[in-house]
Design a protein around this motif. Structure first.
Motif, short mmCIF file in Angstrom:
data_model
loop_
_atom_site.label_atom_id
_atom_site.label_comp_id
_atom_site.label_asym_id
_atom_site.label_seq_id
_atom_site.Cartn_x
_atom_site.Cartn_y
_atom_site.Cartn_z
N VAL A 161 0.82 -1.27 -0.06
CA VAL A 161 0.20 -0.01 0.15
C VAL A 161 0.94 1.22 0.00
N LEU A 162 2.06 1.22 0.27
CA LEU A 162 2.87 2.19 0.66
C LEU A 162 3.51 2.77 -0.77
N THR A 163 3.54 4.09 -0.77
CA THR A 163 4.16 4.67 -2.11
C THR A 163 5.25 5.54 -1.92
N ARG A 164 5.93 5.80 -2.94
CA ARG A 164 7.12 6.91 -2.67
C ARG A 164 6.62 8.14 -2.11
N ASP A 165 5.39 8.67 -2.66
CA ASP A 165 5.00 10.04 -2.30
C ASP A 165 4.50 9.73 -0.83
N LEU A 166 3.95 8.95 -0.21
CA LEU A 166 3.90 8.61 1.00
C LEU A 166 4.96 8.53 1.95
N LEU A 167 6.18 8.15 1.50
CA LEU A 167 7.35 8.02 2.48
C LEU A 167 7.84 9.44 2.23
N ILE A 168 7.90 10.74 1.38
CA ILE A 168 8.19 11.72 0.88
C ILE A 168 7.44 12.63 1.85
N ALA A 169 6.04 12.49 2.03
CA ALA A 169 5.35 13.22 2.76
C ALA A 169 5.36 12.88 4.13
N GLY A 170 5.66 11.77 4.54
CA GLY A 170 5.81 11.25 5.97
C GLY A 170 7.23 11.87 6.65
N ASN A 171 8.35 11.72 5.80
CA ASN A 171 9.49 12.86 6.09
C ASN A 171 9.18 13.99 6.27
N GLU A 172 8.49 14.74 5.42
CA GLU A 172 8.21 16.44 5.59
C GLU A 172 7.16 16.52 6.76
N ALA A 173 6.57 15.67 7.11
CA ALA A 173 5.55 15.77 8.20
C ALA A 173 6.12 15.59 9.68
N ARG A 174 7.45 14.99 9.61
CA ARG A 174 8.13 14.97 10.94
C ARG A 174 8.29 16.17 11.78
N ALA A 175 7.97 16.13 12.93
CA ALA A 175 8.25 17.64 13.79
C ALA A 175 9.59 17.92 13.79
N SER A 176 10.38 16.97 13.86
CA SER A 176 11.90 17.58 13.97
C SER A 176 12.37 17.64 12.78
#
Length: 343
Positions: A161-176
């Motif tokens: 279910v995971l996609t490249r876009d979801l990985l990128i978005a997850g990184n950008e959404a990190r608080a740190s």
């Protein structure tokens, strides 16, 4: 950190682990060379331990920590090992998450990391760990880019279910923001088409050497209907590249001589196609030593289109050249077909 039940099945310990309560006088077994101490209070058969590959020893260490720290939330390489994602050598240190109010420290081989609520924690087979996506993002942010790319590629294979876009978005959404820019390089290049850690690292080295990006998993059909796939293809030059090295010949896919014969026949079929001019192979040492892979590609007729990036190549060589890549418990069906092409 709330838990989410997951269908992902974590890898079990590769050998039986014994708690000190299960073994009378375990110190005597250690002194006699019959047992090894995996960690304080957890033991294993010395014979079985010595037979383990480095990455499997690490997986056993993670399970040993799970025995003595029930409720621990595993992350980084420890979560990757449980998920069957790439592990390079034996990282030794086991990584767990604690609440942000907890203490980040290293004690008795266990490193605690403080984390907020920006990670998804999954529960599988009684163990809690970061999701494939968050595991990949953690490694991409805090490890060498080649390690991060390998983890990201593997996460896409582990979680359909995971996609490249979801990985990128997850990184950008990190608080740190720490490591965010570092992770972008690996995550934006991630692909499930890279089927092994060696393929992922090879793609990193190919780019850093300035060579053009290849097409991945190209399919060729012979007149008899046999299908063969190439790990990499530079179609305009007719160059097929295979990242395999010794991984095909260690017995997991069958008799080494038989596999070698099948590969020879497969290479011959590939060269019979008018659009294929050369088929080249490389292994782990060729890739992490950099120069051998560079010479292999130059010898096949490939030429750089961009300047060489010396910094990541140098640091990767130091980081990975002596650490063999983790192998998955079982190859994917497509990989199995790739390695056992019909004669």
């Amino acid at each position: 950190m709330p838990l989410i039940a997951a269908s992902t099945i974590v890898r079990p310990s590769p050998i039986p682990l014994l708690c000190w309560t299960d073994v009378p006088h375990p110190e005597r077994g250690v002194a006699a060379g019959v047992l090894v101490k995996v960690r304080h209070g957890v033991y294993a058969s010395a014979r079985l331990w010595k037979a383990l590959a480095p990455w499997d020893r690490y997986l056993a260490r993670v399970h040993a920590v799970a025995l003595v720290l029930p409720g621990a939330v595993f992350c980084c390489e420890s979560a990757a090992a449980l998920l069957g994602m790439p592990i390079f050598g034996d990282p030794v240190i086991v990584h767990i998450l604690v609440e942000r109010s907890g203490t980040a420290r290293l004690v008795a081989g266990v490193r605690s990391h403080r984390a907020g609520h920006d990670r998804t924690i999954i529960e599988s087979n009684g163990l809690a760990l970061t999701s494939p996506a968050d595991t990949a993002i953690d490694l991409a942010r805090h490890r060498h880019p080649s390690v991060g790319r390998s983890a990201a590629d593997a996460a896409l294979r582990v979680d359909p279910v995971l996609t490249r876009d979801l990985l990128i978005a997850g990184n950008e959404a990190r608080a740190s923001s720490r490591g965010r820019n570092i992770a972008r390089w690996a995550l934006t290049r991630s692909t499930a088409l890279a089927e092994t850690a060696l393929e992922s690292v090879s793609l990193c080295v190919i780019e850093w050497l300035g060579f053009p990006a290849p097409e991945l998993q190209a399919v060729f059909r012979s007149e008899s209907g046999t299908e063969d796939r190439g790990d990499t293809l530079w179609r305009s030059l007719g160059i097929v590249g295979e990242a395999d090295g010794d991984l095909k010949y260690d017995g997991r896919f069958g008799d080494a001589a038989t596999i070698h014969r099948r590969q020879h026949l497969r290479d011959r079929r590939l060269r019979s196609h008018a659009e294929v001019n050369a088929v080249v192979h490389w292994g782990w040492g060729d890739t992490t030593s950099v120069t051998p892979l560079q010479h292999i590609l130059l010898g096949a007729g490939l030429r750089p289109i961009a300047p060489e990036q010396s910094a990541p190549l140098y640091s990767m060589r130091r980081e990975l050249s002596t650490r063999a890549p983790h192998r998955l418990t079982a190859p994917s069906e497509s990989a199995r077909e790739h390695l056992a092409a019909e004669e």
